[in-house]
Design a protein around this motif. Structure first.
Motif, PDB file in Angstrom:
ATOM      1  N   PHE A 137       0.858  -1.179   0.000  1.00 45.14           N
ATOM      2  CA  PHE A 137       0.000   0.000   0.000  1.00 45.14           C
ATOM      3  C   PHE A 137       0.895   1.230   0.000  1.00 45.14           C
ATOM      4  O   PHE A 137       1.789   1.368   0.832  1.00 45.14           O
ATOM      5  N   ASP A 138       0.622   2.092  -0.958  1.00 47.96           N
ATOM      6  CA  ASP A 138       1.507   3.226  -1.209  1.00 47.96           C
ATOM      7  C   ASP A 138       0.784   4.503  -0.770  1.00 47.96           C
ATOM      8  O   ASP A 138      -0.272   4.835  -1.297  1.00 47.96           O
ATOM      9  N   PHE A 139       1.341   5.185   0.220  1.00 42.43           N
ATOM     10  CA  PHE A 139       0.681   6.364   0.782  1.00 42.43           C
ATOM     11  C   PHE A 139       1.293   7.634   0.216  1.00 42.43           C
ATOM     12  O   PHE A 139       2.482   7.673  -0.101  1.00 42.43           O
ATOM     13  N   THR A 140       0.455   8.662   0.113  1.00 40.93           N
ATOM     14  CA  THR A 140       0.946   9.908  -0.474  1.00 40.93           C
ATOM     15  C   THR A 140       1.706  10.748   0.542  1.00 40.93           C
ATOM     16  O   THR A 140       2.318  11.744   0.189  1.00 40.93           O
ATOM     17  N   SER A 141       1.625  10.371   1.814  1.00 45.88           N
ATOM     18  CA  SER A 141       2.411  11.099   2.805  1.00 45.88           C
ATOM     19  C   SER A 141       3.073  10.083   3.739  1.00 45.88           C
ATOM     20  O   SER A 141       2.727   8.907   3.749  1.00 45.88           O
ATOM     21  N   ARG A 142       4.016  10.561   4.492  1.00 48.00           N
ATOM     22  CA  ARG A 142       4.825   9.719   5.356  1.00 48.00           C
ATOM     23  C   ARG A 142       3.960   8.897   6.317  1.00 48.00           C
ATOM     24  O   ARG A 142       2.969   9.405   6.854  1.00 48.00           O
ATOM     25  N   VAL A 143       4.318   7.660   6.519  1.00 49.24           N
ATOM     26  CA  VAL A 143       3.586   6.822   7.471  1.00 49.24           C
ATOM     27  C   VAL A 143       4.125   7.112   8.871  1.00 49.24           C
ATOM     28  O   VAL A 143       5.334   7.026   9.112  1.00 49.24           O
TER      29      VAL A 143
ATOM     30  N   PRO B 257     -10.038  -3.944   0.257  1.00 49.58           N
ATOM     31  CA  PRO B 257     -10.485  -2.568  -0.004  1.00 49.58           C
ATOM     32  C   PRO B 257     -10.315  -1.673   1.231  1.00 49.58           C
ATOM     33  O   PRO B 257     -10.165  -2.162   2.349  1.00 49.58           O
ATOM     34  N   ALA B 258     -10.338  -0.370   1.000  1.00 50.91           N
ATOM     35  CA  ALA B 258     -10.248   0.580   2.103  1.00 50.91           C
ATOM     36  C   ALA B 258     -11.611   0.719   2.776  1.00 50.91           C
ATOM     37  O   ALA B 258     -12.649   0.491   2.157  1.00 50.91           O
ATOM     38  N   VAL B 259     -11.597   1.091   4.043  1.00 48.42           N
ATOM     39  CA  VAL B 259     -12.832   1.339   4.790  1.00 48.42           C
ATOM     40  C   VAL B 259     -13.005   2.850   4.866  1.00 48.42           C
ATOM     41  O   VAL B 259     -12.042   3.575   5.104  1.00 48.42           O
ATOM     42  N   HIS B 260     -14.243   3.297   4.637  1.00 46.38           N
ATOM     43  CA  HIS B 260     -14.518   4.736   4.645  1.00 46.38           C
ATOM     44  C   HIS B 260     -14.597   5.220   6.092  1.00 46.38           C
ATOM     45  O   HIS B 260     -15.494   4.812   6.812  1.00 46.38           O
TER      46      HIS B 260
ATOM     47  N   LEU C 206       2.905  -2.148  -5.896  1.00 47.67           N
ATOM     48  CA  LEU C 206       2.431  -0.944  -5.210  1.00 47.67           C
ATOM     49  C   LEU C 206       0.969  -0.682  -5.529  1.00 47.67           C
ATOM     50  O   LEU C 206       0.518  -0.915  -6.648  1.00 47.67           O
ATOM     51  N   ARG C 207       0.255  -0.203  -4.564  1.00 51.04           N
ATOM     52  CA  ARG C 207      -1.128   0.214  -4.792  1.00 51.04           C
ATOM     53  C   ARG C 207      -1.374   1.498  -4.032  1.00 51.04           C
ATOM     54  O   ARG C 207      -1.232   1.543  -2.805  1.00 51.04           O
ATOM     55  N   LYS C 208      -1.746   2.552  -4.763  1.00 51.85           N
ATOM     56  CA  LYS C 208      -1.998   3.845  -4.116  1.00 51.85           C
ATOM     57  C   LYS C 208      -3.252   3.738  -3.276  1.00 51.85           C
ATOM     58  O   LYS C 208      -4.263   3.218  -3.711  1.00 51.85           O
ATOM     59  N   VAL C 209      -3.178   4.239  -2.052  1.00 52.71           N
ATOM     60  CA  VAL C 209      -4.380   4.302  -1.222  1.00 52.71           C
ATOM     61  C   VAL C 209      -4.469   5.688  -0.613  1.00 52.71           C
ATOM     62  O   VAL C 209      -3.484   6.413  -0.536  1.00 52.71           O
ATOM     63  N   GLY C 210      -5.681   6.013  -0.172  1.00 49.17           N
ATOM     64  CA  GLY C 210      -5.904   7.305   0.464  1.00 49.17           C
ATOM     65  C   GLY C 210      -6.360   8.345  -0.517  1.00 49.17           C
ATOM     66  O   GLY C 210      -6.367   8.131  -1.739  1.00 49.17           O
ATOM     67  N   THR C 211      -6.750   9.468   0.013  1.00 44.37           N
ATOM     68  CA  THR C 211      -7.339  10.517  -0.817  1.00 44.37           C
ATOM     69  C   THR C 211      -6.499  11.778  -0.820  1.00 44.37           C
ATOM     70  O   THR C 211      -6.788  12.701  -1.559  1.00 44.37           O
ATOM     71  N   PHE C 212      -5.468  11.807  -0.006  1.00 44.24           N
ATOM     72  CA  PHE C 212      -4.702  13.041   0.095  1.00 44.24           C
ATOM     73  C   PHE C 212      -3.900  13.247  -1.185  1.00 44.24           C
ATOM     74  O   PHE C 212      -3.066  12.436  -1.554  1.00 44.24           O
ATOM     75  N   ASP C 213      -4.194  14.347  -1.859  1.00 44.36           N
ATOM     76  CA  ASP C 213      -3.541  14.620  -3.134  1.00 44.36           C
ATOM     77  C   ASP C 213      -3.392  16.133  -3.248  1.00 44.36           C
ATOM     78  O   ASP C 213      -4.246  16.815  -3.789  1.00 44.36           O
ATOM     79  N   PRO C 214      -2.333  16.661  -2.674  1.00 39.46           N
ATOM     80  CA  PRO C 214      -2.254  18.117  -2.567  1.00 39.46           C
ATOM     81  C   PRO C 214      -1.876  18.796  -3.868  1.00 39.46           C
ATOM     82  O   PRO C 214      -1.865  20.006  -3.946  1.00 39.46           O
ATOM     83  N   TYR C 215      -1.569  18.021  -4.900  1.00 41.23           N
ATOM     84  CA  TYR C 215      -1.080  18.659  -6.114  1.00 41.23           C
ATOM     85  C   TYR C 215      -2.216  18.921  -7.069  1.00 41.23           C
ATOM     86  O   TYR C 215      -2.833  18.013  -7.593  1.00 41.23           O
ATOM     87  N   SER C 216      -2.501  20.183  -7.261  1.00 38.80           N
ATOM     88  CA  SER C 216      -3.574  20.563  -8.164  1.00 38.80           C
ATOM     89  C   SER C 216      -2.994  20.647  -9.566  1.00 38.80           C
ATOM     90  O   SER C 216      -1.908  21.162  -9.782  1.00 38.80           O
TER      91      SER C 216
END
Lengths: 346, 998
Positions: B326-332, B372-375, B490-500
């Motif tokens: 699981f690949d996170f967009t920010s540091r674990v 799957p991720a849990v909401h 790798l699989r991207k997870v999470g919603t944090f995506d600060p790059y517009s």
């Protein structure tokens, strides 16, 4: 009797020439007259030398309204601020002419001929080390022209001398209102703005307060240079510091009322109804109901302090190089007004 | 002198004020800023998050949350729950330990700090001697084991924090039983891990950094076994039955060790580098979970190939042949596994993986296929794209609410259906009084719809405006593309995506009509979208219109950004709010104000150049008005945002500098001692002070003039049906207020409904008011004959508000940054004013009409103005007499972004950002108060022997959890029912109009 003619704005010439022109236009070559004009604030001001003549021409917007009075009928008190509200007195004076035959050659205007730009007020209730200065922003295009900064000052407290933060004047803009008064100087400590103490307020807060009060700004300072203070007999000159601190709060409420009363008049907003027609209706908005639209005459009388322009003048022609002038010769007794189409270009 | 007299002290009014107004900061919504530590209690089923600012937050079932703050505001490094207790211990970066307890008080539970402690070494010893690196909360609940940098393990009694010196485990004692040849004193430096034997509380496993691992017998104070790895140790994990344990290492390997009673030194069973053979990053934490089918789950953090994937923040799960990183967009920051905590159970049977990343919380369902991720029901990452604006709508009709939820549920199909696994505690707060929506606009062109009714801010639906435009990024770009033979998997997870992709997409203004479902959204590049709620997917063309706000001006050149390119042809929109018309302002400057009138079907918008009115029924521009002063070059040429962003980036870089300075000071294991740090601190402050004195800040004092920059900037737009021309006929009108203190009023002629499509809407300027003080106009409001603010569009049509009084004379309230003024209508004359800036030196930042109900009687309520100033104070000002009622300090005045983000609700509540990711909720009302009230029951513990005791309590906890979930469902059901019963008639009517309108 009205005359209307135009003048070259860029080359107004000398006062003598203009005086001669007036006598020529009105066909009164040998009559001594007093010349006055209404400035943009509706004040009646004299024209009697090159300087105020040039000032009058340069401020014409675009009409310059000139009033001519026979010298023997004239009363000097007719000029100056609030002149129009004092019209009644003027008339009674005119009807009872005094003997003014002997005139000095150079006429220096009376104090009331000048509009105040600043004043020191409340000298009687303030400690000697403080100075309360009022800046009259309305009526001039001059910027207030000063900067303030944070700093610290030494106060006498029950625990001895203590350094406390304060607000100081950091810079005066050359040619600005603040500098031209000569009453404020760099490093003066600002103590109050319109009667409200600034201690405990941030630089930004004090800035906002000053700007909010900019149309009628009253600041109380402790001048950096204490040598030019007004010295009163009741106090020994040694007293400063503590005594001044203690005397401040007691006088504050008094001052506040005084200040508020004075500022009421210069706060009116402008309303323009139905933009379709260029119909400015400046409206003083008193709490006692609404006033119907004002005629131009009323405007001249009313607008001395309000600081907005009568609509007729702003909406007239803007011919670039020249200005047109309206002259009015008031005569004692009932008179018929007629307009003469003579236009002379210099 | 009358006017100088203070208004009389009216005791009746004072009493009423106490019944109406009360200030409380009630709850923080969103994701904690800069989380630094994570803890979990399987016993309480509560999760704890610590932050760099010293906050500690506990979360359980939705609505169950607690917050505590360490006085020192130091970074929380570690959190450890005391087994089987309502207690936890935190370790801060100043090496202090803090004991917190959940105590019942007044019907609810509260989190309180009980005790604090800092380990002291003998005089003269280096600070590293007592620098705590590992903490073990022993299951006896009586002691803590503290591993230190020096290798000593101190034993501390709870709750007194008394050091039991005779029980200290020194490196010397450990080395006594270990052969000299492979170990020396240095092997025992820095305790990296301390783990208690899962079956035998008298044995603990000690892992030293230099790969020496020792099984220690607490009773006899001796080493039973020792294990010697070849690589630097990162962490240890016991297998469930205590027969084996796993160590993970700096080189990206993990090792399985057998614990047998026969040999004193063991050889590893297995040594693996999962992402080898090339050099890998460290595996910093590992779990080994057994299952019924025999295949274990191996879950570890890190271990990626150093060269190619060293920058990834990953957690890998290996289960038989399945393997996902699981690949996170920010540091674990940290993670834990929720597994069967019943000691009688034979297997771990993990159910969920909970990962705290720096910017979000991600929970992975390990039971369902595909993991799957849990909401999450709370801890939403508000800032997954930066928040650019917010809009609050109170009291949403049930029908609209359900439609939004249904649109949102279609977006959430890829989430797991698993109930929220962290479900400790019971929410005992009363049902939220009404359904409230908070809409946040984001930099990436999305609008998120949050359920803001209760304590948990929950995402209902996400709207994206991106589809209307052509951007560089392909909108079909799937985040979860996974190649067949890609390695690592790798699989991207999470919603944090600060790059517009494109800053022009940023949302600046939002206006939702809750009765009609019309939504207007406006953005950074002058785009205004009008949308309608559709329950089905649809493909249609978005109509496009341009509004040239400079049309009668010439010779100007816009130097700002270009407008966004639109997509030609039909666009496919998913169910939800679907745009049907786009109005593009020219020049494409940022939209600074927006108003929508759903009854007249009109939308008004303003920029720094002027404002316009658009008829979205006929899709026709009604008029535009340029407000720009001809000399205002600054507003003309470029976007305001450029100035702002420059300021912002400056601010941020300063912040970064400061932070780096702080963090370098705080770095763990730094040689300096406390006094040195203090000295450095003082010097730093002094330097800063000197810097300030060298370059004094000065402020220019000047009156405002018409020539100032941005005077034409339209700050506020307002629709009103009032008396604009004469006192006998009222008509629709549009009001606009500018930065230069000008108010424009336009008289509108809207054709009657039957001819609405045939006749054009007409507008004519009726009034222009120039405020002499020229301060920016931030609010315009018309009060009816009873001095009540005019109702919202359609409010009367739905019988939710009394019709406005059209008999008495109306009044106009203009709020500038400096003062409040009431004027009469239709003849404008000033009636009342309240000066704020001239007297107090503060300026209005936000203003709203709020309705305040009395907490004593149900039948009394009144409308007042809720005002936020630039100093962060909140003032309540009465209507229509403009009397200051009360003042509360709310936000620090230095917190400019907090003040700018504040939004008030219609019932005296509000939200503001305390960090990019968190809203603070506050209440000014005595009646409406949304705050957490929850209780954590402490199951009775009778025995200290945890092995015997544990099954009972765990069972109790587990039993209570499903019933908790059931209760929640029941509760939400009740809420709906309650709402239905309360205003069934009203709702039916809304429903019928909504359906009729479609």
């Amino acid at each position: 009797e009205f005359r209307r003619f135009s003048l070259e704005r860029s080359k107004p010439g000398k006062f003598e020439e203009f005086y001669g022109l007036l006598q020529h236009v009105h066909k009164i070559p040998n009559v001594d007259v007093l010349v006055g004009y209404t400035d943009i604030h509706g004040d009646l001001l004299p024209i009697n030398n090159d300087d105020n003549y040039h000032k009058a021409v340069s401020t014409a917007n675009p009409l310059l309204r000139i009033f001519i009075q026979r010298k023997e009928d004239a009363d000097y008190s007719a000029f100056g601020t609030d002149t129009m509200t004092r019209k009644k007195n003027v008339l009674s004076n005119v009807l009872r002419p005094d003997n003014h035959k002997k005139k000095p050659h150079i006429v220096i205007s009376m104090p009331q001929d000048f509009r105040p730009v600043s004043s020191i007020i409340d000298v009687d209730i303030l400690p000697e080390t403080h100075r309360r200065v009022r800046l009259y922003k309305y009526g001039t295009d001059k910027p207030l022209g000063f900067y303030i900064r944070d700093g610290s000052s030494v106060r006498v407290t029950p625990h001895g001398l203590e350094k406390v933060p304060g607000i100081f004047i950091s810079r005066l803009v050359p040619g600005g209102l603040a500098q031209s008064t000569g009453l404020l100087a760099v490093n003066d400590e600002v103590l109050e703005v319109n009667g409200i103490e600034v201690s405990g307020k941030s630089l930004d807060q004090v800035t906002d307060m000053m700007i909010a009060n900019s149309r009628n700004l009253i600041i109380t300072v402790r001048p950096a240079n204490q040598r030019n203070n007004v010295v009163r007999n009741s106090r020994t000159s040694g007293s400063s510091g503590q005594s001044t601190e203690s005397s401040l709060p007691s006088s504050a409420p008094n001052i506040l009322g005084h200040l508020q009363a004075e500022e009421e008049s210069d706060e009116e907003d402008i309303i323009i109804e139905d933009s379709g027609e260029p119909q400015h209706i400046p409206k003083a908005a008193p709490t006692s109901g609404s006033i119907e639209s004002l005629s131009q005459i009323e405007l001249l009388h009313e607008s001395t302090q309000n600081g907005f322009l009568p609509s007729g003048q702003t909406s007239l022609n803007h011919s670039a190089g020249s200005i047109s002038m309206e002259c009015e010769v008031p005569e004692p007794g009932p008179k018929s007004l007629e307009e003469d189409g003579t236009i002379i270009t210099l | 002198m009358r006017r100088f007299l203070r208004p009389g002290h009216d005791p009746v009014r004072e009493r009423l004020k106490r019944d109406l107004f009360q200030f409380n900061k009630t709850v923080e919504h969103g994701f904690p800023h800069q989380p630094s530590a994570l803890g979990y209690s399987p016993f309480l089923r509560l999760m704890a998050i610590g932050t760099r600012s010293g906050a500690i937050k506990l979360y359980g079932a939705p609505g169950v949350e607690f917050m505590g703050l360490h006085e020192e505001n130091n970074t929380v490094m570690q959190i450890h729950f005391i087994p089987d207790q309502c207690q936890l211990v935190t370790l801060l970066d100043d090496n202090s330990l803090h004991l917190w307890s959940l105590k019942q008080h007044g019907g609810g539970s509260e989190l309180r700090e009980e005790n604090r402690f800092t380990l002291k070494g003998p005089p003269g010893s280096p600070p590293s001697a007592t620098q705590v690196t590992a903490v073990l909360a022993h299951s006896s609940r009586e002691v803590l084991y503290l591993g230190t940098e020096s290798g000593n393990i101190f034993v501390v009694e709870l709750p007194s924090f008394q050091v039991l010196e005779d029980r200290t485990i020194t490196p010397e004692a450990v080395l006594q039983r270990i052969p000299e040849d492979n170990c020396n004193r240095r092997s025992c430096e820095l305790v990296e891990a301390l783990q208690e034997h899962p079956k035998n509380p008298d044995q603990i496993l000690i892992g030293y950094s230099r790969a020496l691992i020792v099984l220690w017998d607490l009773q006899n104070n001796k080493a039973i076994h020792h294990f010697l790895g070849s690589q630097q140790l990162e962490n240890l994990y016991w297998q469930r039955d205590g027969s084996k344990f796993i160590s993970c290492h700096y080189d990206g390997s993990y090792t399985q060790w057998p614990v047998s009673s026969d040999s004193r030194q063991s050889e590893p069973l297995e040594n693996t580098v999962p992402y080898g053979p090339f050099p890998c990053k460290a595996i910093s934490k590992i779990y080994w979970q057994t299952t019924k089918n025999g295949l274990p789950y191996i879950i570890f953090q890190g271990g990626m190939p150093r060269a190619s994937y060293g920058d990834r923040h990953s957690i890998s799960v290996i289960h038989g042949s399945q393997q996902t990183a699981f690949d996170f967009t920010s540091r674990v920051i940290d993670f834990f596994i929720i597994f069967s905590s019943d000691p009688a159970a034979e297997f771990d049977d993990p159910s969920a993986l909970v990962v705290l990343a720096e910017e979000e919380l991600v929970v992975i369902d390990l039971k369902s296929a595909g993991w799957p991720a849990v909401h999450p029901p709370y801890l939403a990452s508000l800032h997954c794209s930066a928040i650019t604006c917010s809009h609050h709508v109170s009291n949403i009709p049930l029908k609209l609410w359900e439609r939004i939820i249904s649109a949102g549920s279609k977006q959430n199909i890829h989430y797991s259906s698993m109930p929220w696994p962290i479900d400790g505690g019971t929410n005992i707060a009363p049902d939220p009084p009404q359904r409230d929506l908070l809409l946040t606009g984001h930099e990436d062109g999305t609008v998120r719809f949050w359920d803001a009714s209760g304590v948990c801010l929950h995402l209902l639906y996400k709207l994206s405006t991106v589809r209307v435009f052509l951007t560089d990024a392909d909108p079909n770009d799937n985040m979860n593309t996974l190649g067949e033979d890609e390695w690592p998997p790798l699989r991207k997870v999470g919603t944090f995506d600060p790059y517009s992709d494109d800053p022009r997409l940023g949302i600046q203004k939002i206006y939702l009509c809750k009765y009609s479902g019309y939504l207007a959204v406006a953005g950074t590049a002058g785009q205004v979208l009008v949308m309608e709620l559709n329950d089905e997917d649809a493909e249609h063309v978005v109509d496009h219109a341009e509004a040239d706000l400079l049309q009668d001006q010439e010779g100007y050149r816009w130097k700002g950004h270009e407008k966004l390119k639109t997509r030609d042809g039909p666009v496919r929109f998913e169910a939800g709010f679907q745009p049907f018309v786009l109005v593009q302002c020219q020049p494409p400057a940022v939209v600074t104000s927006l108003a929508l009138h759903s009854e007249w079907k009109l939308v008004a918008f303003g920029t720094s150049h002027g404002f316009g009115l658009f008829d979205h029924q006929q899709k026709r521009l009604v008029f535009v008005k340029c407000t720009l002063h001809p000399s205002d070059q600054l507003a003309l040429e470029g976007p305001l945002s450029r100035v702002k962003s420059l300021k912002k980036s400056l601010r941020q870089s300063f912040r970064r500098m400061r932070r780096s300075r702080v963090s370098s000071r705080k770095r763990r294991g730094g040689g300096g001692n406390a006094s040195e740090v203090q000295e450095a601190n003082a010097k730093f402050d002094q330097d800063a002070l000197q810097e300030m004195e060298l370059a004094p800040v000065q402020r220019k004092i000047e009156a405002r003039s018409a020539e100032d920059s941005f005077t034409g900037f339209v700050r506020t737009l307002y629709f009103a049906d009032t008396f604009l021309r004469d006192s006998s006929r009222h008509c629709p009108s549009l009001w606009a207020g500018t930065n230069g203190g000008t108010v424009y009023a336009f008289c509108l002629r809207v054709p009657p409904a039957e001819r609405r499509m045939d006749e054009p809407v007409r507008a004519e300027q009726a009034k222009e008011i120039q405020l002499m003080h020229r301060a920016p106009v931030v609010g315009i409001l018309v009060l009816d004959g009873r001095s009540t603010p005019l109702p919202e569009p359609l409010e009367v049509a739905h019988d939710l508000s009394k019709s406005p009084d059209m008999q008495g004379s109306h009044q106009l309230l203009v709020v500038s940054e400096e003062q409040f003024k009431v004027f009469t209508l239709p003849k404008v004359s000033s009636k009342l004013k309240l000066k704020l800036t001239a007297l107090e030196g503060c300026r209005v930042r936000k203003v709203t009409v709020a309705n305040f109900g009395s907490c004593k009687t149900d039948d009394y309520s009144e409308n007042d103005l809720a005002v936020l100033t630039n100093l962060g104070d909140i003032q309540i000002i009465s209507l229509p007499f403009l009397k200051l009622q009360i003042r509360y300090p709310c936000i620090r005045k230095e917190d400019v972004s907090g003040i700018a983000s504040c939004v008030f609700t219609k019932y005296g509540q509000g939200f503001y950002l305390i960090s990019p990711s968190e809203f603070e909720r506050f209440s000014l009302s005595t009646k409406w108060l949304v705050e957490p009230r929850c209780i954590v029951d402490m199951p009775e513990v009778t025995s200290n022997n945890h092995v015997h005791n544990k099954p009972g309590t765990e069972n109790a906890a587990r039993k209570s959890s499903p019933s908790d979930g059931g209760e929640d469902e029941r509760k939400s059901g009740r809420l709906m029912e309650h709402a239905l019963l309360n205003d069934e008639k009203v709702l039916k009517e809304i429903q019928s109009t909504l359906e009729g309108g479609r």
